[in-house]
Design an enzyme around this catalytic site. Structure first.
Site, PDB file in Angstrom:
ATOM      1  N   HIS A  83       0.829  -1.207   0.000  1.00 27.75           N
ATOM      2  CA  HIS A  83       0.000   0.000   0.000  1.00 27.75           C
ATOM      3  C   HIS A  83       0.863   1.256   0.000  1.00 27.75           C
ATOM      4  CE1 HIS A  83       0.387   1.147   4.339  1.00 27.75           C
ATOM      5  NE2 HIS A  83       0.549  -0.142   4.523  1.00 27.75           N
ATOM      6  N   ASP A  85      -0.561   4.496   0.793  1.00 30.36           N
ATOM      7  CA  ASP A  85      -1.049   5.545   1.689  1.00 30.36           C
ATOM      8  C   ASP A  85      -0.223   5.494   2.973  1.00 30.36           C
ATOM      9  OD1 ASP A  85      -2.356   2.988   2.082  1.00 30.36           O
ATOM     10  OD2 ASP A  85      -3.659   3.929   3.557  1.00 30.36           O
ATOM     11  N   ASP A 114       6.585   1.597   6.199  1.00 33.84           N
ATOM     12  CA  ASP A 114       5.170   1.188   6.111  1.00 33.84           C
ATOM     13  C   ASP A 114       4.451   2.069   5.134  1.00 33.84           C
ATOM     14  OD1 ASP A 114       2.605   0.302   6.565  1.00 33.84           O
ATOM     15  OD2 ASP A 114       2.382   1.282   8.501  1.00 33.84           O
ATOM     16  N   GLU A 148      -5.089   1.390   3.099  1.00 37.57           N
ATOM     17  CA  GLU A 148      -4.790   0.382   4.120  1.00 37.57           C
ATOM     18  C   GLU A 148      -4.832   0.981   5.519  1.00 37.57           C
ATOM     19  OE1 GLU A 148      -2.720  -2.266   6.868  1.00 37.57           O
ATOM     20  OE2 GLU A 148      -2.165  -0.195   6.378  1.00 37.57           O
ATOM     21  N   GLU A 149      -4.409   2.221   5.633  1.00 40.27           N
ATOM     22  CA  GLU A 149      -4.310   2.833   6.967  1.00 40.27           C
ATOM     23  C   GLU A 149      -5.673   3.226   7.530  1.00 40.27           C
ATOM     24  OE1 GLU A 149      -1.773   2.477   8.560  1.00 40.27           O
ATOM     25  OE2 GLU A 149      -0.023   2.514   7.260  1.00 40.27           O
ATOM     26  N   ASP A 172       4.170  -6.130   4.356  1.00 40.69           N
ATOM     27  CA  ASP A 172       3.686  -5.011   5.172  1.00 40.69           C
ATOM     28  C   ASP A 172       3.778  -5.336   6.661  1.00 40.69           C
ATOM     29  OD1 ASP A 172       2.601  -2.509   5.662  1.00 40.69           O
ATOM     30  OD2 ASP A 172       0.529  -3.196   5.506  1.00 40.69           O
ATOM     31  N   HIS A 439       4.620   4.399  11.738  1.00 39.46           N
ATOM     32  CA  HIS A 439       3.654   5.326  12.344  1.00 39.46           C
ATOM     33  C   HIS A 439       4.314   6.270  13.360  1.00 39.46           C
ATOM     34  CE1 HIS A 439      -0.120   2.676  11.369  1.00 39.46           C
ATOM     35  NE2 HIS A 439       0.800   2.594  10.439  1.00 39.46           N
TER      36      HIS A 439
HETATM   37 ZN   LIG Z   1       1.127  -0.955   6.366  1.00 35.04          ZN
END
Ligand SMILES: [Zn+2]
Length: 473
Positions: A83, A85, A114, A148-149, A172, A439
């Site tokens: 992903h 995003d 990520d 995805e987030e 991921d 994150h």
């Molecule tokens: Zn991810």
């Protein structure tokens, strides 16, 4: 194939393409018809698809939410699911989160770990294979998601119209490999009946608040009480309770109300045993005092069905799976008001083998006579690929051929992107000693690990898509 040297030849190109992707601020934004997750995620998707076109591969866009890049020939599809995003960067960065910088051989940028770095590693594995082979048994296909987030609308839309790949992996998470993920449910248990108060209670429970998310153990809890007589006795028993339970809390008298608060310990909803649920501690105290009737019903219910229920046995949802472990229960929200009654927000995770739909219906029937109903049920079923599946074997061998780590594949209570594939596992790209900065501020990835992941993915694709090793046993 000399995987290592091949990848090295592409190093500069790989870093340049990744840098271009990292420069796109692909945090979820304002939704529009042409960009349902916002302009940034859509731009990142377009960017990936443009690389595929540049490199003469086939591309497809699905509802501005997802897309794929594919090469090779053959009937079957082997997918990699990544992903583009990212979560908001937050503050405190040493660099600009959307101006990638390499310092001490580490790339700093939001999304590098990520999942833009791993996605680009997988893309290059595919590109290198395509540059050096013309015969395929499986078509390698990189599926790119943009949501995805948040809500996973990308994979939902994608698999509605596109074929399910024969097998695949999502880069991921972490190496070596995650082959099982528990079922993840959320539901609210709501107190419906409001019995009339017939006796004279000494204490009215006005409000109780604890936690705000299903998937976190509440770290604090507060209650507001109206004590009609002997306030000092109630305070004394609260202080005794704190001492006996070794709990962290305090009280305050505010405009004639008694306010109690408890500090617990936060933890992720998949590992409630690592935390201390502050709401549970407060409920335990409230059970020791003479509350009004409705609050008593609420606290009694908590005693019967909510407290000491970490394995789901009080819900009749306890199940054990040899590889995936036991059911776990987190009560992430506990709320009560005098006017609306009570609510428990539950996040229950269960291994393969439990019939959750049947069990939740039984629970609904069971608690109804006590005045409690269950609403807002969501259920993502468990995802499990057998450890002896050829997919696990080939991926694990490819990983081990490039590292000296022989740790075993494992299962988790959380959910990864891999669960959207029928025969799919999470595979990389964090290594054993990689610091997890997903994150977080100063998210980073070592260039060396980016190349190593690319090598591993290249070997994986070569063995599966060219040599056809997935079908050997
Ligand atoms: Zn991810």
């Amino acid at each position: 194939m000399d995987y290592k040297n091949l990848v090295l030849k592409y190093k500069d190109e790989l870093l340049q393409d990744l840098s271009g992707l990292l420069e796109i601020d692909s945090v979820k934004g304002e939704s529009s018809k042409d960009a349902p997750v916002g302009k940034g995620p859509k731009k990142a998707l377009d960017y990936m698809l443009s690389l595929g076109q540049r490199d003469r591969m086939t591309t497809k866009e699905v509802e501005h939410l997802a897309g794929h890049i594919e090469c090779g020939t053959g009937e079957k599809v082997f997918a990699i699911l990544g992903h583009v995003d990212v979560v908001p960067p937050g503050s405190g960065w040493a660099t600009d989160p959307f101006k990638p910088e390499i310092k001490n051989d580490e790339i700093y940028a939001r999304g590098v770990q990520d999942d833009k770095g791993p996605t680009m590693a997988a893309y290059y594995a595919m590109k290198i294979l395509n540059d050096h082979t013309s015969e395929f048994k499986y078509r390698p296909r990189l599926i790119v998601g943009t949501d995805e987030e948040s809500d996973w609308r990308c994979t939902e839309a994608y698999f509605k119209s596109q074929e399910m790949p024969d097998a695949g992996f999502a880069p991921d998470a972490a190496f070596p490999l995650i082959h099982g993920e528990k079922g993840i449910t959320t539901f609210n248990i709501i107190q419906k009946q409001m019995p009339l108060d017939e006796r004279e209670p000494n204490i009215e429970l006005k409000v109780l608040i604890s936690g705000e998310r299903y998937n976190m153990v509440p770290e604090s809890a507060e209650a507001k009480l109206k004590v009609l007589q002997n306030m000092s006795e109630v305070i004394q028993s609260f202080e005794d309770f704190l001492r006996v339970e070794a709990a962290d809390g305090h009280y305050e008298i505010d405009n004639g109300f008694l306010r109690l608060s408890i500090n617990g310990q936060s933890a992720h909803g998949s590992t409630p045993e690592k935390g201390v649920n502050a709401g549970f501690v407060l409920l335990k105290f409230l059970d020791t005092i003479n509350l009004d009737n409705n609050a008593t019903e609420f606290v009694d219910f908590a005693n019967r069905k909510i407290l000491n229920n970490q394995d789901g046995s009080k819900f009749n949802m306890y199940h054990r799976h040899a590889e995936m472990g036991d059911t776990s229960v987190n009560v992430g929200m506990i709320n009560y008001t005098e006017v609306d009654g009570g609510l428990f927000g539950v996040n229950l995770r269960y291994p393969e083998g439990l019939d959750f739909d049947a069990a939740i219906n039984d629970l609904k029937r069971e608690i109804l006579p006590a005045g409690f109903i269950i609403e807002d049920v969501t259920n993502q079923t468990p995802h499990y690929v057998d450890k002896n599946d050829g997919l696990v074997k080939v991926l694990l061998e490819s990983y081990r051929n490039h590292t000296d780590d022989d740790s075993e594949p494992y299962t988790i209570g959380g959910g990864t992107y891999a669960r959207t594939l029928e025969r799919g596992v999470a595979f990389g790209a964090m290594f054993k000693h990689t610091e997890d900065t997903m994150h977080q501020k100063n998210e980073r990835m070592k260039v060396e690990e980016l190349l190593l992941a690319t090598e591993i993915y290249l070997e994986t694709l070569h063995r599966i898509c060219v040599k056809g090793e997935l079908d050997e046993d």
